[in-house]
Design a protein around this motif. Structure first.
Motif, PDB file in Angstrom:
ATOM      1  N   PHE A  31      13.326  -9.133   2.706  1.00  0.00           N
ATOM      2  CA  PHE A  31      12.405  -8.151   2.146  1.00  0.00           C
ATOM      3  C   PHE A  31      13.264  -7.105   1.470  1.00  0.00           C
ATOM      4  O   PHE A  31      14.188  -6.562   2.089  1.00  0.00           O
ATOM      5  CB  PHE A  31      11.567  -7.480   3.239  1.00  0.00           C
ATOM      6  CG  PHE A  31      10.441  -8.325   3.747  1.00  0.00           C
ATOM      7  CD1 PHE A  31       9.142  -8.085   3.321  1.00  0.00           C
ATOM      8  CD2 PHE A  31      10.666  -9.346   4.646  1.00  0.00           C
ATOM      9  CE1 PHE A  31       8.097  -8.870   3.785  1.00  0.00           C
ATOM     10  CE2 PHE A  31       9.630 -10.124   5.119  1.00  0.00           C
ATOM     11  CZ  PHE A  31       8.338  -9.894   4.687  1.00  0.00           C
ATOM     12  N   LEU A  32      12.995  -6.799   0.226  1.00  0.00           N
ATOM     13  CA  LEU A  32      13.717  -5.758  -0.493  1.00  0.00           C
ATOM     14  C   LEU A  32      12.774  -4.572  -0.661  1.00  0.00           C
ATOM     15  O   LEU A  32      11.699  -4.714  -1.244  1.00  0.00           O
ATOM     16  CB  LEU A  32      14.208  -6.259  -1.851  1.00  0.00           C
ATOM     17  CG  LEU A  32      15.051  -5.280  -2.657  1.00  0.00           C
ATOM     18  CD1 LEU A  32      16.312  -4.871  -1.893  1.00  0.00           C
ATOM     19  CD2 LEU A  32      15.418  -5.881  -4.000  1.00  0.00           C
ATOM     20  N   LEU A  33      13.207  -3.424  -0.112  1.00  0.00           N
ATOM     21  CA  LEU A  33      12.367  -2.221  -0.126  1.00  0.00           C
ATOM     22  C   LEU A  33      13.031  -1.118  -0.925  1.00  0.00           C
ATOM     23  O   LEU A  33      14.259  -1.009  -0.947  1.00  0.00           O
ATOM     24  CB  LEU A  33      12.145  -1.719   1.304  1.00  0.00           C
ATOM     25  CG  LEU A  33      11.644  -2.716   2.342  1.00  0.00           C
ATOM     26  CD1 LEU A  33      11.437  -2.014   3.678  1.00  0.00           C
ATOM     27  CD2 LEU A  33      10.369  -3.399   1.881  1.00  0.00           C
ATOM     28  N   ASP A  34      12.228  -0.284  -1.543  1.00  0.00           N
ATOM     29  CA  ASP A  34      12.704   0.915  -2.217  1.00  0.00           C
ATOM     30  C   ASP A  34      12.103   2.100  -1.455  1.00  0.00           C
ATOM     31  O   ASP A  34      10.914   2.397  -1.589  1.00  0.00           O
ATOM     32  CB  ASP A  34      12.272   0.924  -3.677  1.00  0.00           C
ATOM     33  CG  ASP A  34      12.966   2.000  -4.493  1.00  0.00           C
ATOM     34  OD1 ASP A  34      13.693   2.839  -3.901  1.00  0.00           O
ATOM     35  OD2 ASP A  34      12.784   2.008  -5.712  1.00  0.00           O
ATOM     36  N   VAL A  35      12.930   2.724  -0.619  1.00  0.00           N
ATOM     37  CA  VAL A  35      12.483   3.787   0.277  1.00  0.00           C
ATOM     38  C   VAL A  35      13.384   5.012   0.123  1.00  0.00           C
ATOM     39  O   VAL A  35      14.483   4.905  -0.431  1.00  0.00           O
ATOM     40  CB  VAL A  35      12.467   3.308   1.744  1.00  0.00           C
ATOM     41  CG1 VAL A  35      11.409   2.235   1.954  1.00  0.00           C
ATOM     42  CG2 VAL A  35      13.832   2.785   2.166  1.00  0.00           C
TER      43      VAL A  35
ATOM     44  N   ALA B  63       0.830  -1.208   0.000  1.00  0.00           N
ATOM     45  CA  ALA B  63       0.000   0.000   0.000  1.00  0.00           C
ATOM     46  C   ALA B  63       0.867   1.263   0.000  1.00  0.00           C
ATOM     47  O   ALA B  63       0.503   2.271  -0.608  1.00  0.00           O
ATOM     48  CB  ALA B  63      -0.936   0.000   1.214  1.00  0.00           C
ATOM     49  N   ALA B  64       2.038   1.177   0.658  1.00  0.00           N
ATOM     50  CA  ALA B  64       2.952   2.317   0.698  1.00  0.00           C
ATOM     51  C   ALA B  64       3.792   2.424  -0.575  1.00  0.00           C
ATOM     52  O   ALA B  64       4.486   3.416  -0.782  1.00  0.00           O
ATOM     53  CB  ALA B  64       3.869   2.201   1.913  1.00  0.00           C
ATOM     54  N   GLY B  65       3.732   1.392  -1.420  1.00  0.00           N
ATOM     55  CA  GLY B  65       4.481   1.399  -2.671  1.00  0.00           C
ATOM     56  C   GLY B  65       5.980   1.217  -2.513  1.00  0.00           C
ATOM     57  O   GLY B  65       6.743   1.644  -3.365  1.00  0.00           O
ATOM     58  N   VAL B  66       6.416   0.555  -1.426  1.00  0.00           N
ATOM     59  CA  VAL B  66       7.855   0.407  -1.174  1.00  0.00           C
ATOM     60  C   VAL B  66       8.367  -1.021  -1.342  1.00  0.00           C
ATOM     61  O   VAL B  66       9.578  -1.250  -1.348  1.00  0.00           O
ATOM     62  CB  VAL B  66       8.236   0.931   0.233  1.00  0.00           C
ATOM     63  CG1 VAL B  66       7.913   2.410   0.355  1.00  0.00           C
ATOM     64  CG2 VAL B  66       7.579   0.124   1.338  1.00  0.00           C
ATOM     65  N   LEU B  67       7.480  -1.994  -1.478  1.00  0.00           N
ATOM     66  CA  LEU B  67       7.912  -3.393  -1.578  1.00  0.00           C
ATOM     67  C   LEU B  67       8.406  -3.713  -2.985  1.00  0.00           C
ATOM     68  O   LEU B  67       7.681  -3.553  -3.960  1.00  0.00           O
ATOM     69  CB  LEU B  67       6.778  -4.350  -1.210  1.00  0.00           C
ATOM     70  CG  LEU B  67       7.123  -5.828  -1.226  1.00  0.00           C
ATOM     71  CD1 LEU B  67       8.190  -6.155  -0.194  1.00  0.00           C
ATOM     72  CD2 LEU B  67       5.873  -6.669  -0.980  1.00  0.00           C
TER      73      LEU B  67
END
Length: 123
Positions: free
Chosen positions: A82-86, A38-42
């Protein structure tokens, strides 16, 4: 910026963790990944098989070696990623603090030094 949340924990013996606890954690992890989406970071998330099902591949002095089992015999093992783009490390840490696995595991937060997107490596 891409960050990996690396979940490391001792692997329980079969039957050591009650089925109810496993079901509760699956619900919590599902809610967590829903929040990441939902946050668009995954970018990606993977829970890994136990180390008993691992194979290790190395090449030393030109010789290829394939070994059944993990690289090292340790009490804790990499169990998931978990790979995040933050935007920054603070955001990655905020998500790491919310990861349900912190109840039983150590979560390492590591920034990606290089990323391969569409076949090209970049900082």
């Amino acid at each position: 910026m891409r960050f990996a949340l690396l979940i490391n924990n001792a692997e329980p013996e079969p039957g050591q963790v009650p089925d109810e606890a496993i079901a509760e954690m699956q619900v919590a992890m599902s809610a967590y990944t829903d929040a990441l989406n939902a946050a668009g970071v995954l970018v990606a998330a993977e829970i890994l098989e136990p180390t008993a099902r691992t194979q290790t591949v190395t090449r030393r002095d030109g010789d290829l070696r394939v070994q059944d089992g993990p690289f090292a015999d340790t009490r804790e093992a990499l169990a998931g990623v978990f790979l995040l783009d933050v935007p920054d490390r603070d955001a990655a840490m905020t998500w790491a603090e919310k990861l349900p696995a912190t109840q039983y595991a150590v979560v390492e937060v590591r920034q990606a030094a290089l990323s391969c997107v569409d076949g090209a490596w970049a900082h």
